[in-house]
Design an enzyme around this catalytic site. Structure first.
Site: not given
Ligand SMILES: Cc1cc2nc3c(=O)[nH]c(=O)nc-3n(C[C@H](O)[C@H](O)[C@H](O)COP(=O)(O)O)c2cc1C
Length: 208
Positions: A183-184
């Site tokens: 999710f970065r």
């Protein structure tokens, strides 16, 4: 360089010494990258401050810094002569990791350059003489003719290192490690020191 301390991939942010952490990640990259784990993008600036970037191969590395070899008459060689500072980035796709390095640049000693040049394949040695790297070339034949000429010139004995071919060492004042996370929410840690003679680093986590 001494064997790096063991860190699991997940807790690299606990490391206090960037060269050791680099060694650990580089060792893993050598196992998992399909080719050229030692390839790095090297950024320099030209006389107008316009950035320039190209790939080079990391050669030697130790506590003094990161060394690559090239032709001093090339664009990068001329840029480094005018502004002896550089940045480099490794991107190991198989590991989803990036390492960034910034610092002043110095040339390696003649003895270091001679030793590495002597270890290269003979055809690479001849190529170092034959290629006027980054200069305009009329056609492929110009390179082949230059190779033939140098081959004849050094038909016997060792090929000496050209004066225009040497190593540059980036002496880092900043080394940043980046590791992909879901999710970065990536992990980023930057090690910094005021000058490259210091052995102590400050370590800072950065928002991804
Ligand atoms: C993976 C890879 C590794 C390279 N390694 C080197 C190197 O170690 N030294 C070098 O002079 N050029 C190397 N090159 C070629 C450079 O990217 C570049 O084309 C050349 O050095 C001229 O750059 P310049 O005109 O900016 O000086 C490499 C290219 C690639 C794709």
């Amino acid at each position: 360089m001494e064997a790096p301390e063991q860190l699991t991939s997940g807790d690299f942010t606990a490391s206090m010494e960037p060269f050791l952490l680099f060694e650990e990640w580089f060792a893993e990259a050598k196992e998992s990258e399909p080719n050229d784990p030692h390839a790095m993008a090297l950024a320099t600036v030209d006389a107008d401050g316009l950035p320039d970037v190209r790939m080079v191969l990391l050669n030697q590395r130790d506590a003094r810094g990161f060394v690559f070899f090239t032709n001093t008459g090339s664009a990068k060689g001329r840029e480094l002569a005018a502004v002896p500072k550089a940045a480099a980035v490794f991107h190991w796709k198989s590991l989803r990791r990036q390492v960034r390095v910034r610092g002043a640049v110095e040339t390696v000693s003649d003895a270091e350059a001679d030793a590495y040049f002597a270890s290269r394949p003979r055809l690479s040695q001849i190529g170092a003489w034959a290629s006027q790297q980054s200069r305009p070339m009329g056609g492929r034949f110009a390179l082949e003719a230059a190779v033939a000429k140098v081959t004849a010139q050094y038909a016997l004995g060792a090929v000496p290192r050209p004066a225009h071919w040497t190593g540059f060492r980036i002496r880092p004042v900043q080394i940043e490690f980046w590791h992909d996370r879901p999710f970065r929410l990536h992990d980023r840690v930057v090690f910094a020191r005021e000058n490259a003679d210091m052995t102590d680093w400050t370590k800072t986590r950065l928002f991804p």
